[in-house]
Design a protein around this motif. Structure first.
Motif, mmCIF file in Angstrom:
data_model
loop_
_atom_site.group_PDB
_atom_site.id
_atom_site.type_symbol
_atom_site.label_atom_id
_atom_site.label_comp_id
_atom_site.label_asym_id
_atom_site.label_seq_id
_atom_site.Cartn_x
_atom_site.Cartn_y
_atom_site.Cartn_z
ATOM 1 N N LEU A 1 0.818 -1.210 0.000
ATOM 2 C CA LEU A 1 0.000 0.000 0.000
ATOM 3 C C LEU A 1 0.852 1.260 0.000
ATOM 4 C CD1 LEU A 1 -2.822 -1.038 2.494
ATOM 5 C CD2 LEU A 1 -2.883 -1.073 -0.002
ATOM 6 N N ASN A 2 1.802 1.339 0.911
ATOM 7 C CA ASN A 2 2.649 2.531 0.948
ATOM 8 C C ASN A 2 3.631 2.558 -0.216
ATOM 9 O OD1 ASN A 2 1.643 3.987 3.200
ATOM 10 N ND2 ASN A 2 2.647 2.561 4.595
ATOM 11 N N GLY A 3 4.017 1.375 -0.721
ATOM 12 C CA GLY A 3 4.866 1.336 -1.913
ATOM 13 C C GLY A 3 4.150 1.889 -3.129
ATOM 14 N N ALA A 4 2.893 1.484 -3.326
ATOM 15 C CA ALA A 4 2.113 1.988 -4.455
ATOM 16 C C ALA A 4 1.792 3.467 -4.278
ATOM 17 C CB ALA A 4 0.825 1.174 -4.602
ATOM 18 N N PHE A 5 1.424 3.868 -3.052
ATOM 19 C CA PHE A 5 1.084 5.261 -2.789
ATOM 20 C C PHE A 5 2.304 6.161 -3.022
ATOM 21 C CE2 PHE A 5 -0.536 8.556 0.446
ATOM 22 C CZ PHE A 5 -1.425 9.111 -0.464
ATOM 23 N N ALA A 6 3.489 5.677 -2.666
ATOM 24 C CA ALA A 6 4.715 6.441 -2.901
ATOM 25 C C ALA A 6 4.917 6.689 -4.391
ATOM 26 C CB ALA A 6 5.919 5.702 -2.322
ATOM 27 N N ALA A 7 4.635 5.673 -5.206
ATOM 28 C CA ALA A 7 4.783 5.840 -6.654
ATOM 29 C C ALA A 7 3.817 6.893 -7.181
ATOM 30 C CB ALA A 7 4.549 4.501 -7.351
ATOM 31 N N LEU A 8 2.580 6.875 -6.704
ATOM 32 C CA LEU A 8 1.597 7.866 -7.137
ATOM 33 C C LEU A 8 2.022 9.268 -6.708
ATOM 34 C CD1 LEU A 8 -1.180 8.695 -8.294
ATOM 35 C CD2 LEU A 8 -2.123 8.265 -6.003
ATOM 36 N N LEU A 9 2.387 9.424 -5.450
ATOM 37 C CA LEU A 9 2.760 10.753 -4.944
ATOM 38 C C LEU A 9 3.974 11.305 -5.696
ATOM 39 C CD1 LEU A 9 2.316 10.258 -1.098
ATOM 40 C CD2 LEU A 9 0.744 11.396 -2.672
ATOM 41 N N THR A 10 4.951 10.457 -5.942
ATOM 42 C CA THR A 10 6.136 10.893 -6.680
ATOM 43 C C THR A 10 5.757 11.368 -8.074
ATOM 44 O OG1 THR A 10 7.551 9.370 -5.424
ATOM 45 C CG2 THR A 10 8.392 10.183 -7.536
ATOM 46 N N ALA A 11 4.872 10.627 -8.749
ATOM 47 C CA ALA A 11 4.437 11.006 -10.089
ATOM 48 C C ALA A 11 3.683 12.326 -10.087
ATOM 49 C CB ALA A 11 3.565 9.905 -10.682
ATOM 50 N N LEU A 12 3.068 12.668 -8.953
ATOM 51 C CA LEU A 12 2.308 13.914 -8.846
ATOM 52 C C LEU A 12 3.163 15.084 -8.371
ATOM 53 C CD1 LEU A 12 -0.992 12.512 -7.277
ATOM 54 C CD2 LEU A 12 -0.640 13.259 -9.649
ATOM 55 N N GLY A 13 4.455 14.843 -8.152
ATOM 56 C CA GLY A 13 5.363 15.936 -7.814
ATOM 57 C C GLY A 13 5.716 16.071 -6.353
ATOM 58 N N PHE A 14 5.223 15.188 -5.487
ATOM 59 C CA PHE A 14 5.595 15.223 -4.077
ATOM 60 C C PHE A 14 7.011 14.653 -3.906
ATOM 61 C CE2 PHE A 14 0.962 15.020 -4.051
ATOM 62 C CZ PHE A 14 0.614 15.931 -3.063
ATOM 63 N N GLU A 15 7.692 15.091 -2.858
ATOM 64 C CA GLU A 15 8.987 14.521 -2.498
ATOM 65 C C GLU A 15 8.744 13.398 -1.494
ATOM 66 O OE1 GLU A 15 11.635 17.487 -1.078
ATOM 67 O OE2 GLU A 15 11.527 18.705 -2.906
ATOM 68 N N VAL A 16 9.102 12.194 -1.858
ATOM 69 C CA VAL A 16 8.737 11.024 -1.058
ATOM 70 C C VAL A 16 9.970 10.213 -0.681
ATOM 71 C CG1 VAL A 16 7.310 8.948 -0.952
ATOM 72 C CG2 VAL A 16 6.548 10.920 -2.320
ATOM 73 N N SER A 17 10.086 9.896 0.606
ATOM 74 C CA SER A 17 11.150 9.029 1.097
ATOM 75 C C SER A 17 10.527 7.880 1.888
ATOM 76 C CB SER A 17 12.114 9.791 2.015
ATOM 77 O OG SER A 17 12.772 10.824 1.321
ATOM 78 N N PRO A 18 10.685 6.632 1.440
ATOM 79 C CA PRO A 18 10.251 5.503 2.264
ATOM 80 C C PRO A 18 11.102 5.405 3.519
ATOM 81 C CG PRO A 18 10.558 4.848 -0.037
ATOM 82 C CD PRO A 18 11.183 6.202 0.124
#
Length: 281
Positions: free
Chosen positions: A73-90
């Motif tokens: 869930l968080n892996g997929a959500f990270a991919a979406l957020l990154t594609a939308l321009g958010f800065e994401v760090s697992p």
């Protein structure tokens, strides 16, 4: 992610593409995710592979209409957020269990998310019952949320009232809900592949609670929660009132998966012997 995948993910969430990666956009996506994409461990008991690769996760969430547990869930959500321009760090976490003991390394995956309006947030759509909205990452006081009262604090041997815990890294954080420690986070950024061993352990070990039980759960539109644990259906209202009933017929169980979680199954999953067919790739 390509634009088609982004559009499919947003369609699943019932969300429009945000104009900018702001804190308000993150809050909206976070809550929609919790309401739409269930926390579930069905793959472990259906003999399905759990593969921590972006395409496989997106195929499961947007193509198959399924959910997953934290890594998925968080892996997929990270991919979406990154594609939308958010800065994401697992970030890697260890979940507090019985008597305050911490789980295995890479026990949990959560997200540190930066927004264009200067905020940093702890986003977590993969912990089951947790905060409905992202938590302010740098805030050390209490944070009120529909899911409870949360606090992020610096971790130490006794930071969360737990004695004898060793191996705390500099800067580690404890996440508490209603005064009870939920998990301990490392602040070092990770990548999805770092969690392969943790996902394999949770998918196969007899000591993992995921191999011992079935769960499918999501936040309801009213702010409560609906959970199917095997054949036990629990509906919890926003005020905490609970309704519990046993589903006796297979058709009832499959109907709940379909109508309340959007999951189409050909058979009722049952708890099986761990390690037979599920593996992590």
């Amino acid at each position: 992610m390509n634009p088609t995948q982004v559009d499919a993910y947003l369609h699943r969430l019932g969300a429009a593409r945000p104009a900018r990666p702001t804190a308000e956009a993150l809050r909206d996506l976070h809550l929609r995710h919790l309401r739409t994409v269930p926390f579930e461990n069905l793959s472990i008991h259906l003999g399905e592979e759990i593969v921590l690769e972006e395409k496989r996760l997106l195929d499961k969430v947007t193509g198959a209409g399924r959910g997953g547990f934290c890594y998925e869930l968080n892996g997929a959500f990270a991919a979406l957020l990154t594609a939308l321009g958010f800065e994401v760090s697992p970030l890697a976490g260890r979940v507090y269990g019985d008597e305050g003991r911490l789980g295995i390394p890479y026990d949990h995956l959560a997200l540190r998310v930066g927004t264009v309006d200067g905020g940093e947030w702890l986003a977590d759509v993969g912990f089951g019952a947790h905060s409905h909205f992202p938590l302010a990452f740098g805030e050390r006081g209490e944070q009120a949320d529909p899911g409870g009262t949360f606090r992020i604090s610096g971790a130490g041997p006794d930071a969360a009232g737990v004695r004898g815990e060793t191996g705390t890294g500099a800067g580690d954080l404890d996440v508490l809900r209603d005064g009870k420690p939920q998990y301990r986070l490392e602040v070092r950024p990770r990548v999805l592949g770092d969690f392969t061993a943790g996902a394999w352990w949770h998918s196969t070990s007899p000591s993992s609670h995921f191999t011992q039980s079935l769960v499918c759960s999501r936040v309801t539109e009213e702010g409560g929660r609906i959970t199917l644990s095997g054949r036990t259906l629990t509906v919890t209202a926003a005020d905490g009132a609970r309704e519990v009933r046993e589903l006796l017929r297979d058709e009832e169980v499959l109907g709940v998966y379909r109508e309340r979680f959007g999951i189409e199954l050909g058979c009722v999953p049952t708890v099986g012997a761990p390690g037979n067919t599920s593996r992590n790739g």
